[in-house]
Design a protein around this motif. Structure first.
Motif, PDB file in Angstrom:
ATOM      1  N   ASN A 105       0.816  -1.212   0.000  1.00 57.71           N
ATOM      2  CA  ASN A 105       0.000   0.000   0.000  1.00 57.71           C
ATOM      3  C   ASN A 105       0.854   1.268   0.000  1.00 57.71           C
ATOM      4  O   ASN A 105       0.331   2.367  -0.174  1.00 57.71           O
ATOM      5  CB  ASN A 105      -0.953  -0.006   1.194  1.00 57.71           C
ATOM      6  CG  ASN A 105      -2.168  -0.881   0.951  1.00 57.71           C
ATOM      7  OD1 ASN A 105      -3.089  -0.507   0.223  1.00 57.71           O
ATOM      8  ND2 ASN A 105      -2.175  -2.078   1.532  1.00 57.71           N
ATOM      9  N   GLY A 106       2.154   1.098   0.168  1.00 51.08           N
ATOM     10  CA  GLY A 106       3.055   2.226   0.055  1.00 51.08           C
ATOM     11  C   GLY A 106       3.483   2.499  -1.384  1.00 51.08           C
ATOM     12  O   GLY A 106       4.215   3.458  -1.646  1.00 51.08           O
ATOM     13  N   GLN A 107       3.012   1.652  -2.300  1.00 48.63           N
ATOM     14  CA  GLN A 107       3.319   1.842  -3.724  1.00 48.63           C
ATOM     15  C   GLN A 107       2.267   2.742  -4.360  1.00 48.63           C
ATOM     16  O   GLN A 107       1.065   2.518  -4.201  1.00 48.63           O
ATOM     17  CB  GLN A 107       3.356   0.494  -4.447  1.00 48.63           C
ATOM     18  CG  GLN A 107       3.706   0.585  -5.926  1.00 48.63           C
ATOM     19  CD  GLN A 107       3.613  -0.769  -6.606  1.00 48.63           C
ATOM     20  OE1 GLN A 107       2.795  -1.603  -6.231  1.00 48.63           O
ATOM     21  NE2 GLN A 107       4.465  -0.986  -7.598  1.00 48.63           N
ATOM     22  N   SER A 108       2.690   3.732  -5.088  1.00 44.52           N
ATOM     23  CA  SER A 108       1.766   4.661  -5.736  1.00 44.52           C
ATOM     24  C   SER A 108       0.843   3.925  -6.701  1.00 44.52           C
ATOM     25  O   SER A 108       1.290   3.163  -7.552  1.00 44.52           O
ATOM     26  CB  SER A 108       2.562   5.727  -6.511  1.00 44.52           C
ATOM     27  OG  SER A 108       1.682   6.604  -7.186  1.00 44.52           O
ATOM     28  N   GLY A 109      -0.465   4.141  -6.537  1.00 47.06           N
ATOM     29  CA  GLY A 109      -1.453   3.550  -7.428  1.00 47.06           C
ATOM     30  C   GLY A 109      -1.794   2.104  -7.137  1.00 47.06           C
ATOM     31  O   GLY A 109      -2.523   1.466  -7.895  1.00 47.06           O
ATOM     32  N   PHE A 110      -1.313   1.553  -6.027  1.00 42.16           N
ATOM     33  CA  PHE A 110      -1.590   0.150  -5.711  1.00 42.16           C
ATOM     34  C   PHE A 110      -3.069  -0.074  -5.404  1.00 42.16           C
ATOM     35  O   PHE A 110      -3.674   0.668  -4.641  1.00 42.16           O
ATOM     36  CB  PHE A 110      -0.763  -0.311  -4.511  1.00 42.16           C
ATOM     37  CG  PHE A 110      -1.134  -1.697  -4.036  1.00 42.16           C
ATOM     38  CD1 PHE A 110      -0.712  -2.817  -4.726  1.00 42.16           C
ATOM     39  CD2 PHE A 110      -1.928  -1.879  -2.899  1.00 42.16           C
ATOM     40  CE1 PHE A 110      -1.050  -4.098  -4.302  1.00 42.16           C
ATOM     41  CE2 PHE A 110      -2.270  -3.145  -2.460  1.00 42.16           C
ATOM     42  CZ  PHE A 110      -1.829  -4.255  -3.167  1.00 42.16           C
ATOM     43  N   VAL A 111      -3.646  -1.096  -6.035  1.00 42.36           N
ATOM     44  CA  VAL A 111      -5.013  -1.527  -5.762  1.00 42.36           C
ATOM     45  C   VAL A 111      -4.963  -3.029  -5.503  1.00 42.36           C
ATOM     46  O   VAL A 111      -4.452  -3.787  -6.331  1.00 42.36           O
ATOM     47  CB  VAL A 111      -5.955  -1.227  -6.950  1.00 42.36           C
ATOM     48  CG1 VAL A 111      -7.350  -1.752  -6.649  1.00 42.36           C
ATOM     49  CG2 VAL A 111      -5.986   0.263  -7.254  1.00 42.36           C
ATOM     50  N   ALA A 112      -5.476  -3.456  -4.378  1.00 42.01           N
ATOM     51  CA  ALA A 112      -5.338  -4.859  -3.986  1.00 42.01           C
ATOM     52  C   ALA A 112      -6.002  -5.814  -4.970  1.00 42.01           C
ATOM     53  O   ALA A 112      -5.395  -6.751  -5.459  1.00 42.01           O
ATOM     54  CB  ALA A 112      -5.922  -5.058  -2.587  1.00 42.01           C
ATOM     55  N   GLY A 113      -7.264  -5.614  -5.287  1.00 39.90           N
ATOM     56  CA  GLY A 113      -7.965  -6.502  -6.209  1.00 39.90           C
ATOM     57  C   GLY A 113      -8.232  -7.870  -5.603  1.00 39.90           C
ATOM     58  O   GLY A 113      -7.930  -8.143  -4.435  1.00 39.90           O
ATOM     59  N   GLU A 114      -8.814  -8.755  -6.423  1.00 38.43           N
ATOM     60  CA  GLU A 114      -9.124 -10.112  -5.965  1.00 38.43           C
ATOM     61  C   GLU A 114      -7.838 -10.920  -5.777  1.00 38.43           C
ATOM     62  O   GLU A 114      -6.874 -10.768  -6.519  1.00 38.43           O
ATOM     63  CB  GLU A 114     -10.017 -10.832  -6.983  1.00 38.43           C
ATOM     64  CG  GLU A 114     -11.449 -10.306  -7.023  1.00 38.43           C
ATOM     65  CD  GLU A 114     -12.305 -10.784  -5.849  1.00 38.43           C
ATOM     66  OE1 GLU A 114     -11.739 -11.315  -4.877  1.00 38.43           O
ATOM     67  OE2 GLU A 114     -13.532 -10.613  -5.914  1.00 38.43           O
ATOM     68  N   TRP A 115      -7.866 -11.822  -4.818  1.00 36.48           N
ATOM     69  CA  TRP A 115      -6.750 -12.732  -4.549  1.00 36.48           C
ATOM     70  C   TRP A 115      -5.427 -11.971  -4.376  1.00 36.48           C
ATOM     71  O   TRP A 115      -4.381 -12.363  -4.901  1.00 36.48           O
ATOM     72  CB  TRP A 115      -6.614 -13.762  -5.674  1.00 36.48           C
ATOM     73  CG  TRP A 115      -7.773 -14.695  -5.781  1.00 36.48           C
ATOM     74  CD1 TRP A 115      -8.157 -15.640  -4.877  1.00 36.48           C
ATOM     75  CD2 TRP A 115      -8.706 -14.803  -6.873  1.00 36.48           C
ATOM     76  NE1 TRP A 115      -9.264 -16.322  -5.337  1.00 36.48           N
ATOM     77  CE2 TRP A 115      -9.620 -15.840  -6.552  1.00 36.48           C
ATOM     78  CE3 TRP A 115      -8.843 -14.137  -8.091  1.00 36.48           C
ATOM     79  CZ2 TRP A 115     -10.649 -16.213  -7.399  1.00 36.48           C
ATOM     80  CZ3 TRP A 115      -9.874 -14.509  -8.935  1.00 36.48           C
ATOM     81  CH2 TRP A 115     -10.768 -15.527  -8.591  1.00 36.48           C
ATOM     82  N   ALA A 116      -5.477 -10.878  -3.650  1.00 34.28           N
ATOM     83  CA  ALA A 116      -4.276 -10.067  -3.439  1.00 34.28           C
ATOM     84  C   ALA A 116      -3.346 -10.714  -2.412  1.00 34.28           C
ATOM     85  O   ALA A 116      -3.698 -11.689  -1.748  1.00 34.28           O
ATOM     86  CB  ALA A 116      -4.677  -8.675  -2.965  1.00 34.28           C
TER      87      ALA A 116
END
Length: 233
Positions: A105-116
């Motif tokens: 979550n410290g990465q710019s633009g990170f989105v977890a999504g399914e099966w993260a």
């Protein structure tokens, strides 16, 4: 308590290194090629090797509830120790994904999504799109094989100094085959951590990665005890 804490630490490291390799470095990272299937397989296997020689003398380095339950079935672990081990392993895996999710979550633009977060799964949209039946069989069979190897290399006739390496390399081989099917669990704690943080399908499908490895571990233990082991083992 020290054994339980050792199992917590070992499972923390296994989950962080393995799932971290998959979630952070598995694919292309910027202009650099990622680890890919072989790299992720090695991350899980090498983590087991390192932990085997780190905490093995303290707790036996199960770092996997399926292994602890298999040892209980073999009469090598008490119910009390099994419960303590499983609790420690589960907490370790959850803490590992807490750290991993914080990093991601410290990465710019990170989105977890399914099966993260390196979650295990099956079906449409998950890696090779394998069926639930294929996922269950894979997890059961590979866990059974894993337990047979563990019982063999840690038996009286096994080479104790090489046991950690043999077990770690077995996990590498299992991952090389099973990653496209389920992401490879053979370890309920390793599946629990990512599923809690990913939610969604990962959490809905978690049951398979608890049931199949445990059943496989018991089958592998019984196969070793009654069909393979000799009186000298």
């Amino acid at each position: 308590m020290k054994k339980n804490i050792s199992e917590l630490f070992g499972t923390f490291c296994l989950t962080l290194f393995g799932c971290g390799a998959a979630a952070i470095a598995g694919g292309t990272v910027g202009a650099v090629s990622g680890l890919g299937l072989l790299g992720i397989s090695l991350a899980f296997g090498l983590a087991v090797v390192v932990m085997a020689y780190t905490i093995g003398p303290i707790s036996g380095c199960h770092i996997n509830p399926a292994i602890s339950i298999g040892m209980l079935a073999a009469g090598k672990l008490s119910v009390k120790d099994t419960v303590g081990y499983v609790i420690g392993q589960s907490i370790g895996a959850v803490l590992a994904i807490l750290v991993l999710s914080t990093l991601l979550n410290g990465q710019s633009g990170f989105v977890a999504g399914e099966w993260a977060y390196g979650s295990n799964g099956w079906g449409e949209g998950y890696l090779g799109n394998y069926s639930m039946q294929a996922a269950f069989i894979a997890e059961l069979v590979f866990t059974a094989i894993f337990l047979i190897v563990i019982h063999a290399v840690t038996s009286k006739l096994g080479n104790v100094t090489m046991a950690g390496l043999a077990i770690g390399l077995t996990l590498v081989l299992i991952h090389m085959v099973a990653i496209p099917i389920t992401g490879t669990s053979v370890n309920p704690a390793r599946s629990l951590g990512p599923a809690i943080f990913a939610g969604g399908m990962a959490l809905q499908q978690l049951w398979l990665f608890i049931v199949a490895p445990i059943v496989g571990a018991i089958i592998g233990t019984l196969a070793w005890k009654y069909a393979i082991a000799t009186e000298n083992n």
